[in-house]
Design an enzyme around this catalytic site. Structure first.
Site, mmCIF file in Angstrom:
data_model
loop_
_atom_site.group_PDB
_atom_site.id
_atom_site.type_symbol
_atom_site.label_atom_id
_atom_site.label_comp_id
_atom_site.label_asym_id
_atom_site.label_seq_id
_atom_site.Cartn_x
_atom_site.Cartn_y
_atom_site.Cartn_z
ATOM 1 N N ARG A 1 -12.657 12.631 32.998
ATOM 2 C CA ARG A 1 -13.094 12.072 31.718
ATOM 3 C C ARG A 1 -12.078 11.047 31.217
ATOM 4 O O ARG A 1 -12.437 10.014 30.656
ATOM 5 C CB ARG A 1 -13.187 13.190 30.672
ATOM 6 C CG ARG A 1 -14.560 13.758 30.557
ATOM 7 C CD ARG A 1 -14.622 14.895 29.553
ATOM 8 N NE ARG A 1 -15.745 15.718 29.891
ATOM 9 C CZ ARG A 1 -16.999 15.469 29.506
ATOM 10 N NH1 ARG A 1 -17.276 14.449 28.742
ATOM 11 N NH2 ARG A 1 -17.986 16.246 29.889
ATOM 12 N N HIS B 1 -26.866 10.814 14.100
ATOM 13 C CA HIS B 1 -27.378 12.095 14.588
ATOM 14 C C HIS B 1 -28.709 12.392 13.891
ATOM 15 O O HIS B 1 -28.815 12.217 12.671
ATOM 16 C CB HIS B 1 -26.367 13.204 14.297
ATOM 17 C CG HIS B 1 -26.831 14.537 14.788
ATOM 18 N ND1 HIS B 1 -26.814 14.878 16.127
ATOM 19 C CD2 HIS B 1 -27.359 15.597 14.134
ATOM 20 C CE1 HIS B 1 -27.311 16.092 16.266
ATOM 21 N NE2 HIS B 1 -27.651 16.553 15.072
#
Ligand code: GRF
Length: 219
Positions: free
Chosen positions: A68, A112
């Protein structure tokens, strides 16, 4: 010299919120310009839409990186190369590590599809219907390490209607998202809001200017 904030949009998919930001940023008085669109998925439909709009695009496929952190180092460099001031996550489906989140603290926004702190995570519309809420909606917030948390910049409410399905509800929330995100970005880019003690403070034109020192230092 342009005083507009330079924005990098991160996407993973169809990019409809990205398009709403690109369109808003076309207005001469809008306080931000879209410098680059970056996708972690080569197949993201939003890439072609950004290109059609004349925006620079970069694909950084997370599968090409062993860790990552290696992926994020590349992402960070691409944002620096584009001289980005602010990041807007728009359907970006990749968890970020603390190193990246900290480097862009209070400069990275996310949208979101729920009224946070209700329904963080996936399948928000199904869950809202299952729980029988009457009001649903969407949130733009600053990104923090924990998914779908962080100081809330703006929210839009959407009524849940009799007979709603996850799809019909998603459609109305998405329409609200397309208005909310450009609004929230303009608040941040213009300096109308700042973060103090993990809360977003709105500075009205008549308010005194924000303090030069943090409250902790002034005490
Ligand atoms: C939106 O519902 C957004 O709130 C969520 O993912 C979806 C992305 O849609 N984070 P799009 O790619 O912007 O069309």
């Amino acid at each position: 010299m342009s005083m507009k904030k330079r924005v990098g949009i991160l996407i993973s998919g169809r990019g409809s919120n990205m398009v709403s930001l690109i369109e808003a940023a076309r207005a001469p008085e809008y306080p931000a310009e879209i410098a680059v669109v970056i996708s972690n998925r080569p197949s993201a439909g939003g890439i072609a839409l950004a290109q059609q709009a004349g925006i620079a695009t970069v694909v950084i496929d997370h599968k090409d990186f062993a860790t990552r952190m290696a992926f994020e180092a590349k992402l960070h460099q691409a944002l620096l190369d584009a001289k980005v001031d602010l990041i807007c996550n728009a359907g970006f489906m990749r968890m970020l590590t603390g190193g990246f989140v900290d480097r862009w603290k209070n400069r990275q926004l996310n949208i979101h599809p729920s009224l946070l702190p209700s329904f963080p995570g996936l399948d928000t519309h199904e869950r809202a219907l299952r729980d029988g809420v009457r009001i649903h909606g969407c949130t733009v917030h600053f990104v923090r390490l924990e998914m779908d948390t962080g100081p809330i910049i703006a929210q839009a409410a959407v009524a849940v209607l009799a007979g709603d399905t996850p799809e019909s509800l998603a459609q109305r929330v998405l329409a609200a998202e397309h208005k909310l995100y450009p609004h929230a970005l303009s608040l941040v880019a213009s300096g109308a809001v700042t973060v103090e003690d993990e809360e977003v403070t709105r500075h009205h034109p008549d308010d005194p200017p924000p303090p030069l020192f943090s409250p902790a230092l002034r005490r």
